[in-house]
Design a protein around this motif. Structure first.
Motif, mmCIF file in Angstrom:
data_model
loop_
_atom_site.group_PDB
_atom_site.id
_atom_site.type_symbol
_atom_site.label_atom_id
_atom_site.label_comp_id
_atom_site.label_asym_id
_atom_site.label_seq_id
_atom_site.Cartn_x
_atom_site.Cartn_y
_atom_site.Cartn_z
ATOM 1 N N ARG A 82 0.979 -1.257 0.201
ATOM 2 C CA ARG A 82 -0.185 0.080 -0.171
ATOM 3 C C ARG A 82 0.777 1.369 -0.516
ATOM 4 N NH1 ARG A 82 -4.674 1.516 4.154
ATOM 5 N NH2 ARG A 82 -5.417 2.815 2.959
ATOM 6 N N GLU A 83 0.180 2.034 -1.053
ATOM 7 C CA GLU A 83 1.680 3.351 -1.086
ATOM 8 C C GLU A 83 0.798 4.739 -0.756
ATOM 9 O OE1 GLU A 83 3.888 3.204 -5.156
ATOM 10 O OE2 GLU A 83 5.140 1.191 -4.150
ATOM 11 N N PHE A 84 1.207 5.736 0.069
ATOM 12 C CA PHE A 84 0.355 7.194 -0.092
ATOM 13 C C PHE A 84 1.444 7.960 -0.810
ATOM 14 C CE2 PHE A 84 -1.095 4.599 3.759
ATOM 15 C CZ PHE A 84 -2.007 5.058 3.968
ATOM 16 N N SER A 85 0.745 8.688 -0.791
ATOM 17 C CA SER A 85 1.288 9.483 -1.516
ATOM 18 C C SER A 85 0.855 10.976 -0.685
ATOM 19 C CB SER A 85 1.055 10.348 -3.397
ATOM 20 O OG SER A 85 1.623 11.642 -3.865
ATOM 21 N N TYR A 86 1.945 11.713 -0.399
ATOM 22 C CA TYR A 86 2.973 12.917 0.462
ATOM 23 C C TYR A 86 3.329 14.095 -0.372
ATOM 24 C CZ TYR A 86 3.391 15.873 4.962
ATOM 25 O OH TYR A 86 3.527 16.590 5.253
ATOM 26 N N GLN A 87 2.636 15.151 -0.842
ATOM 27 C CA GLN A 87 3.748 16.343 -1.288
ATOM 28 C C GLN A 87 3.594 17.135 -0.688
ATOM 29 O OE1 GLN A 87 2.125 16.635 -5.016
ATOM 30 N NE2 GLN A 87 3.000 14.287 -5.930
ATOM 31 N N SER A 88 4.874 18.382 -0.332
ATOM 32 C CA SER A 88 4.308 19.475 0.426
ATOM 33 C C SER A 88 5.766 20.572 -0.046
ATOM 34 C CB SER A 88 4.535 19.541 1.913
ATOM 35 O OG SER A 88 5.102 19.319 2.096
ATOM 36 N N PHE A 89 5.256 21.729 -0.358
ATOM 37 C CA PHE A 89 6.464 22.580 -0.222
ATOM 38 C C PHE A 89 5.974 23.372 -0.537
ATOM 39 C CE2 PHE A 89 3.152 23.135 -3.985
ATOM 40 C CZ PHE A 89 3.612 24.524 -4.762
ATOM 41 N N SER A 90 7.111 24.835 -0.473
ATOM 42 C CA SER A 90 6.973 25.672 0.074
ATOM 43 C C SER A 90 8.401 26.733 -0.902
ATOM 44 C CB SER A 90 7.570 26.403 1.513
ATOM 45 O OG SER A 90 6.945 28.048 1.942
ATOM 46 N N ARG A 91 7.174 27.671 -1.128
ATOM 47 C CA ARG A 91 8.419 28.801 -2.107
ATOM 48 C C ARG A 91 8.506 30.006 -1.429
ATOM 49 N NH1 ARG A 91 10.391 27.028 -7.520
ATOM 50 N NH2 ARG A 91 11.523 29.011 -7.715
ATOM 51 N N THR A 92 9.563 31.251 -1.098
ATOM 52 C CA THR A 92 8.964 32.267 -0.596
ATOM 53 C C THR A 92 9.957 33.030 -2.108
ATOM 54 O OG1 THR A 92 8.868 31.403 1.300
ATOM 55 C CG2 THR A 92 9.942 33.593 0.757
ATOM 56 N N PHE A 93 9.781 34.071 -2.548
ATOM 57 C CA PHE A 93 9.919 34.982 -2.970
ATOM 58 C C PHE A 93 10.083 36.109 -2.221
ATOM 59 C CE2 PHE A 93 8.394 31.962 -6.129
ATOM 60 C CZ PHE A 93 8.747 31.887 -6.400
ATOM 61 N N ASN A 94 10.902 37.257 -2.217
ATOM 62 C CA ASN A 94 11.286 38.631 -1.524
ATOM 63 C C ASN A 94 10.940 39.313 -2.543
ATOM 64 O OD1 ASN A 94 12.120 37.499 0.955
ATOM 65 N ND2 ASN A 94 14.291 37.863 0.293
ATOM 66 N N LEU A 95 9.955 40.330 -2.000
ATOM 67 C CA LEU A 95 9.261 41.659 -2.782
ATOM 68 C C LEU A 95 9.517 42.826 -2.327
ATOM 69 C CD1 LEU A 95 5.437 40.665 -3.108
ATOM 70 C CD2 LEU A 95 7.254 39.978 -5.042
ATOM 71 N N GLN A 96 9.952 43.931 -2.475
ATOM 72 C CA GLN A 96 10.464 45.166 -2.435
ATOM 73 C C GLN A 96 9.226 46.166 -2.970
ATOM 74 O OE1 GLN A 96 12.706 46.702 -5.076
ATOM 75 N NE2 GLN A 96 14.979 46.733 -4.000
ATOM 76 N N LYS A 97 8.327 47.092 -1.599
ATOM 77 C CA LYS A 97 7.369 47.158 -1.507
ATOM 78 C C LYS A 97 7.175 48.498 -2.935
ATOM 79 C CE LYS A 97 5.294 45.060 2.586
ATOM 80 N NZ LYS A 97 4.821 45.552 3.216
ATOM 81 N N ASP A 98 8.058 49.074 -2.641
ATOM 82 C CA ASP A 98 8.616 50.538 -3.329
ATOM 83 C C ASP A 98 8.519 50.529 -4.670
ATOM 84 O OD1 ASP A 98 11.130 49.638 -3.162
ATOM 85 O OD2 ASP A 98 11.848 51.229 -3.470
ATOM 86 N N VAL A 99 8.529 48.927 -5.163
ATOM 87 C CA VAL A 99 8.179 48.191 -6.758
ATOM 88 C C VAL A 99 7.235 47.751 -6.806
ATOM 89 C CG1 VAL A 99 9.175 46.406 -8.495
ATOM 90 C CG2 VAL A 99 10.794 48.253 -6.649
ATOM 91 N N VAL A 100 6.641 46.527 -5.872
ATOM 92 C CA VAL A 100 5.057 46.356 -6.522
ATOM 93 C C VAL A 100 4.373 47.035 -5.609
ATOM 94 C CG1 VAL A 100 6.114 44.304 -6.989
ATOM 95 C CG2 VAL A 100 5.785 44.086 -5.212
ATOM 96 N N ASP A 101 2.731 46.425 -5.834
ATOM 97 C CA ASP A 101 1.637 47.076 -5.256
ATOM 98 C C ASP A 101 1.170 46.141 -4.331
ATOM 99 O OD1 ASP A 101 -0.508 47.706 -4.098
ATOM 100 O OD2 ASP A 101 -1.409 48.919 -5.555
ATOM 101 N N THR A 102 2.084 45.340 -3.239
ATOM 102 C CA THR A 102 1.419 44.304 -2.104
ATOM 103 C C THR A 102 -0.198 44.040 -2.028
ATOM 104 O OG1 THR A 102 1.938 44.949 -0.215
ATOM 105 C CG2 THR A 102 3.830 44.339 -1.591
ATOM 106 N N GLU A 103 -0.602 45.516 -2.238
ATOM 107 C CA GLU A 103 -1.792 44.923 -1.514
ATOM 108 C C GLU A 103 -3.469 44.261 -2.695
ATOM 109 O OE1 GLU A 103 -3.472 45.783 1.647
ATOM 110 O OE2 GLU A 103 -0.807 45.922 1.907
ATOM 111 N N ARG A 104 -2.677 44.880 -3.945
ATOM 112 C CA ARG A 104 -3.335 44.394 -5.297
ATOM 113 C C ARG A 104 -3.064 43.027 -5.377
ATOM 114 N NH1 ARG A 104 -2.746 49.392 -8.857
ATOM 115 N NH2 ARG A 104 -3.366 47.196 -10.162
ATOM 116 N N ILE A 105 -2.370 41.916 -5.154
ATOM 117 C CA ILE A 105 -2.208 41.197 -5.673
ATOM 118 C C ILE A 105 -2.804 39.711 -6.056
ATOM 119 C CG2 ILE A 105 -0.617 38.991 -5.067
ATOM 120 C CD1 ILE A 105 1.201 40.749 -3.471
#
Length: 135
Positions: A82-105
């Motif tokens: 019996r095989e189970f599948s478990y997947q997880s990931f996490s990616r992090t991207f650093n944003l410059q607040k003076d370049v992108v409008d984080t309120e409208r993502i």
């Protein structure tokens, strides 16, 4: 740090960062820049929008997922394998607040791809060339 600077470092460190803690492959990411936005595409077929978590924590945009699947079996079934599948990931991207409008993502999941639209601030949007009249 600029959004694209982080991307460049991420590409050069691909061998170190393309596997999660569970040794599963992290989904591939495309990042496209237009005059008005950054567009992020995360390849994740077979998932649903509820499998993702997209969170803005200060200047960090974190895209993560955790999914467990297994076959349901009747109680009187004897398992040989019996095989189970478990997947997880996490990616992090650093944003410059003076370049992108984080309120409208914005984020949406469609046809196996998680799409994120990250608008640029008005003052950094690329302006169309204009002809200056000579007098």
């Amino acid at each position: 740090m600029k959004f694209d600077d982080f991307l460049i470092r991420d590409i050069f460190n691909w061998g170190l960062t393309n596997f999660s803690d569970t040794n599963t492959t992290i989904p591939a990411v495309n990042i496209k820049e237009t005059a008005d936005n950054y567009e992020v595409e995360v390849a994740a077929p077979g998932m649903t929008k509820n499998d993702f978590r997209v969170q803005l924590d200060g200047n960090s945009l974190v895209i993560s997922s955790e999914k467990t699947t297994g076959k349901e079996e009747k109680e009187d079934t004897r398992y040989v394998s019996r095989e189970f599948s478990y997947q997880s990931f996490s990616r992090t991207f650093n944003l410059q607040k003076d370049v992108v409008d984080t309120e409208r993502i914005q984020a949406k999941y469609e046809d196996g791809v998680l799409h994120l639209l990250i608008p640029k601030m008005e003052h950094v949007k690329q302006k169309q060339p204009r002809l200056i009249e000579i007098s």
